[in-house]
Scaffold this motif. Structure first.
Motif, PDB file in Angstrom:
ATOM      1  N   VAL A 176       0.841  -1.206   0.000  1.00 58.16           N
ATOM      2  CA  VAL A 176       0.000   0.000   0.000  1.00 58.16           C
ATOM      3  C   VAL A 176       0.876   1.256   0.000  1.00 58.16           C
ATOM      4  N   CYS A 177       2.043   1.196   0.632  1.00 56.34           N
ATOM      5  CA  CYS A 177       2.989   2.324   0.566  1.00 56.34           C
ATOM      6  C   CYS A 177       3.465   2.517  -0.876  1.00 56.34           C
ATOM      7  N   LYS A 178       3.703   1.419  -1.590  1.00 59.64           N
ATOM      8  CA  LYS A 178       4.111   1.543  -2.991  1.00 59.64           C
ATOM      9  C   LYS A 178       2.998   2.183  -3.822  1.00 59.64           C
ATOM     10  N   ASP A 179       1.779   1.683  -3.682  1.00 55.76           N
ATOM     11  CA  ASP A 179       0.646   2.245  -4.445  1.00 55.76           C
ATOM     12  C   ASP A 179       0.474   3.731  -4.142  1.00 55.76           C
ATOM     13  N   CYS A 180       0.513   4.058  -2.855  1.00 51.70           N
ATOM     14  CA  CYS A 180       0.272   5.439  -2.426  1.00 51.70           C
ATOM     15  C   CYS A 180       1.427   6.338  -2.876  1.00 51.70           C
ATOM     16  N   GLY A 181       2.658   5.838  -2.745  1.00 56.38           N
ATOM     17  CA  GLY A 181       3.829   6.598  -3.186  1.00 56.38           C
ATOM     18  C   GLY A 181       3.800   6.858  -4.691  1.00 56.38           C
ATOM     19  N   ASP A 182       3.404   5.836  -5.460  1.00 54.78           N
ATOM     20  CA  ASP A 182       3.312   6.007  -6.926  1.00 54.78           C
ATOM     21  C   ASP A 182       2.280   7.075  -7.277  1.00 54.78           C
ATOM     22  N   GLU A 183       1.126   7.017  -6.618  1.00 52.27           N
ATOM     23  CA  GLU A 183       0.062   7.975  -6.931  1.00 52.27           C
ATOM     24  C   GLU A 183       0.466   9.398  -6.506  1.00 52.27           C
ATOM     25  N   CYS A 184       1.039   9.522  -5.305  1.00 54.70           N
ATOM     26  CA  CYS A 184       1.486  10.847  -4.843  1.00 54.70           C
ATOM     27  C   CYS A 184       2.543  11.414  -5.797  1.00 54.70           C
ATOM     28  N   GLN A 185       3.418  10.543  -6.275  1.00 55.65           N
ATOM     29  CA  GLN A 185       4.479  10.986  -7.189  1.00 55.65           C
ATOM     30  C   GLN A 185       3.891  11.611  -8.458  1.00 55.65           C
ATOM     31  N   ARG A 186       2.766  11.077  -8.925  1.00 50.08           N
ATOM     32  CA  ARG A 186       2.097  11.615 -10.130  1.00 50.08           C
ATOM     33  C   ARG A 186       1.691  13.083  -9.949  1.00 50.08           C
ATOM     34  N   HIS A 187       1.470  13.477  -8.687  1.00 52.95           N
ATOM     35  CA  HIS A 187       1.029  14.847  -8.416  1.00 52.95           C
ATOM     36  C   HIS A 187       2.143  15.694  -7.802  1.00 52.95           C
ATOM     37  N   ALA A 188       3.364  15.159  -7.798  1.00 54.80           N
ATOM     38  CA  ALA A 188       4.453  15.785  -7.039  1.00 54.80           C
ATOM     39  C   ALA A 188       4.885  17.118  -7.629  1.00 54.80           C
ATOM     40  N   GLN A 189       4.785  17.244  -8.958  1.00 52.64           N
ATOM     41  CA  GLN A 189       5.221  18.503  -9.577  1.00 52.64           C
ATOM     42  C   GLN A 189       4.198  19.606  -9.327  1.00 52.64           C
ATOM     43  N   MET A 190       2.961  19.223  -9.269  1.00 52.10           N
ATOM     44  CA  MET A 190       1.888  20.195  -9.066  1.00 52.10           C
ATOM     45  C   MET A 190       1.730  20.578  -7.589  1.00 52.10           C
ATOM     46  N   HIS A 191       1.906  19.590  -6.704  1.00 50.47           N
ATOM     47  CA  HIS A 191       1.621  19.827  -5.288  1.00 50.47           C
ATOM     48  C   HIS A 191       2.792  19.374  -4.409  1.00 50.47           C
ATOM     49  N   GLN A 192       3.374  20.327  -3.727  1.00 47.31           N
ATOM     50  CA  GLN A 192       4.509  20.026  -2.841  1.00 47.31           C
ATOM     51  C   GLN A 192       4.113  19.000  -1.776  1.00 47.31           C
ATOM     52  N   HIS A 193       2.857  19.102  -1.275  1.00 47.37           N
ATOM     53  CA  HIS A 193       2.442  18.161  -0.223  1.00 47.37           C
ATOM     54  C   HIS A 193       2.422  16.727  -0.741  1.00 47.37           C
ATOM     55  N   CYS A 194       2.098  16.546  -2.011  1.00 48.12           N
ATOM     56  CA  CYS A 194       2.135  15.190  -2.572  1.00 48.12           C
ATOM     57  C   CYS A 194       3.590  14.710  -2.743  1.00 48.12           C
ATOM     58  N   ARG A 195       4.479  15.632  -3.045  1.00 48.82           N
ATOM     59  CA  ARG A 195       5.891  15.275  -3.177  1.00 48.82           C
ATOM     60  C   ARG A 195       6.446  14.805  -1.828  1.00 48.82           C
ATOM     61  N   VAL A 196       6.141  15.552  -0.771  1.00 49.26           N
ATOM     62  CA  VAL A 196       6.605  15.175   0.570  1.00 49.26           C
ATOM     63  C   VAL A 196       5.999  13.827   0.969  1.00 49.26           C
ATOM     64  N   CYS A 197       4.722  13.652   0.689  1.00 50.06           N
ATOM     65  CA  CYS A 197       4.054  12.399   1.063  1.00 50.06           C
ATOM     66  C   CYS A 197       4.631  11.211   0.281  1.00 50.06           C
ATOM     67  N   ALA A 198       4.952  11.451  -0.997  1.00 51.09           N
ATOM     68  CA  ALA A 198       5.559  10.379  -1.806  1.00 51.09           C
ATOM     69  C   ALA A 198       6.872   9.912  -1.172  1.00 51.09           C
ATOM     70  N   GLU A 199       7.666  10.875  -0.686  1.00 50.33           N
ATOM     71  CA  GLU A 199       8.931  10.520  -0.011  1.00 50.33           C
ATOM     72  C   GLU A 199       8.685   9.659   1.230  1.00 50.33           C
ATOM     73  N   ALA A 200       7.699  10.063   2.022  1.00 48.66           N
ATOM     74  CA  ALA A 200       7.389   9.303   3.245  1.00 48.66           C
ATOM     75  C   ALA A 200       6.958   7.875   2.900  1.00 48.66           C
ATOM     76  N   CYS A 201       6.164   7.745   1.838  1.00 52.19           N
ATOM     77  CA  CYS A 201       5.691   6.413   1.418  1.00 52.19           C
ATOM     78  C   CYS A 201       6.843   5.542   0.918  1.00 52.19           C
ATOM     79  N   ARG A 202       7.722   6.136   0.123  1.00 53.45           N
ATOM     80  CA  ARG A 202       8.890   5.388  -0.374  1.00 53.45           C
ATOM     81  C   ARG A 202       9.747   4.873   0.783  1.00 53.45           C
ATOM     82  N   SER A 203      10.014   5.769   1.738  1.00 53.71           N
ATOM     83  CA  SER A 203      10.848   5.371   2.892  1.00 53.71           C
ATOM     84  C   SER A 203      10.172   4.236   3.649  1.00 53.71           C
ATOM     85  N   CYS A 204       8.867   4.308   3.758  1.00 51.04           N
ATOM     86  CA  CYS A 204       8.148   3.318   4.548  1.00 51.04           C
ATOM     87  C   CYS A 204       8.095   1.978   3.813  1.00 51.04           C
TER      88      CYS A 204
END
Lengths: 134, 134, 134, 134
Positions: free
Chosen positions: C94-122
């Motif tokens: 689920v961290c992979k799925d969530c990280g992948d989806e957050c990454q899709r929005h990372a350029q548009m939204h800084q909060h999604c970029r930060v969340c993608a990092e947290a998901c990847r680490s987890c």
């Protein structure tokens, strides 16, 4: 910079409270949840578990109320004072109860000493946020 | 007989409140959590999701506060009025907010209508338990 | 030293895994829960919320699975491989799925970029702990 | 009709599983959480608490995993088999462990007997849902 702080920094906010105070409160709530969950497990590993029953109960209640408070504060919905104020009051009160009980076992058990610290910090943080929003 | 009622029946209790009232309150809190979690998912499936943002936020807050309240009440630790009273106040208040918002969408969305009912029942149950312990 | 690390240090443990690895995993799980809960709130504040529906759903699932995993790991009950291994597998997935989806929005939204990092680490932390216990 | 069933009925769904099976699974997961939370509290009220330590630990783990599973299933996000299958496996496994342990105390403590029943039903429900989606 904690994730709570990074996310507050990146997020459109309507809640009119200093972001540093808000992030510190969230971090402290999460720390307290972690300490209380872990302390429950540590207490259950002690041979003197029967003396730690009240500590276990309060750690569980404290973890549950801190979790709810952290999530409500993190999510930054509209702040209805009728919700957030009693929630912070309840959280400060259960942190006080749990911290007092952990303190009673602090000399015997290092894990209770650490948990007492986390509860004290969290009680203080909830009261500070209450003061800031009232 | 719900599991909450069966467990209260089987358990040594120190909390001096009618077991039927306590079991009914716990069941209603759990129902409200379930309705709010599900309604969040249903709202996110609607094409008009942007009109349901406040509903989603309040459903999440409501589910979190109801969960914490149900667990604290179920566990039957010593009842410290400083914890349980504001917790029930916060729970009743968030159920009211969430129920009001869900009601606004009740004609358009059956899932919001059902969730509004769950929130109303839970607000009522929290206030009844508050009256019984005060 | 995080509270997870302090508590592991203070606690009688039966789980035969390096305490540093365990503490780091718990901290990363808690960070990911926090980032996902906050990202849900940030997404709901965006005017383009209808494009963020899948992100919100996955953040919620990710937060719930990370919370359960953190609590089970923190509590240090007996480790039954039949429980902990699929739980860590589910959490990494689920961290992979969530990280992948957050990454899709990372350029548009800084909060999604930060969340993608947290998901990847987890995701990474769950896989490391899985490797250590298998 | 439970709230889980009413909400599934009212909600646009993409998850291709019989709604009755899904609602019954969610109800059973919520019942198990409730029984386990309450049993923790009942165990802590027994004079023989030191013999119930493993029961308390497993009840806590079981409640946490059931809660996460119920919320993920209720929310009906896209079903990624890589998440939902191991999560249901972990849930069935912890319900089995907890049910076995509660059963050991069933003759002595009615609350453990009731909790054992809730765990058995939940283990069975998780396996049925797994069979239906595999």
């Amino acid at each position: 910079m904690s994730y709570a702080a990074q996310m507050l920094d990146a997020c459109r906010r309507t809640f009119n409270v200093d972001a540093g105070l808000l992030a510190a409160t969230i971090d402290t709530l999460n720390d307290c949840t972690q300490a209380c969950d872990a302390d429950t497990g540590c207490d259950l590993s002690e041979q003197t578990v029967s003396e730690l029953v009240r500590c276990i109960r309060l750690c569980q209640d404290c973890a549950d109320v801190c979790t709810a408070t952290a999530r409500v504060v993190s999510r930054q919905a509209e702040y209805d004072a009728n919700v957030i104020e009693p929630l912070l009051e309840a959280c400060a009160a259960v942190c006080k109860d749990c911290g007092d009980e952990c303190q009673r076992h602090a000399q015997m058990h290092q894990h209770c000493r650490v948990c007492a610290e986390a509860c004290r910090s969290c009680e203080h943080a909830c009261r500070e946020l209450l003061n800031a929003i009232k």
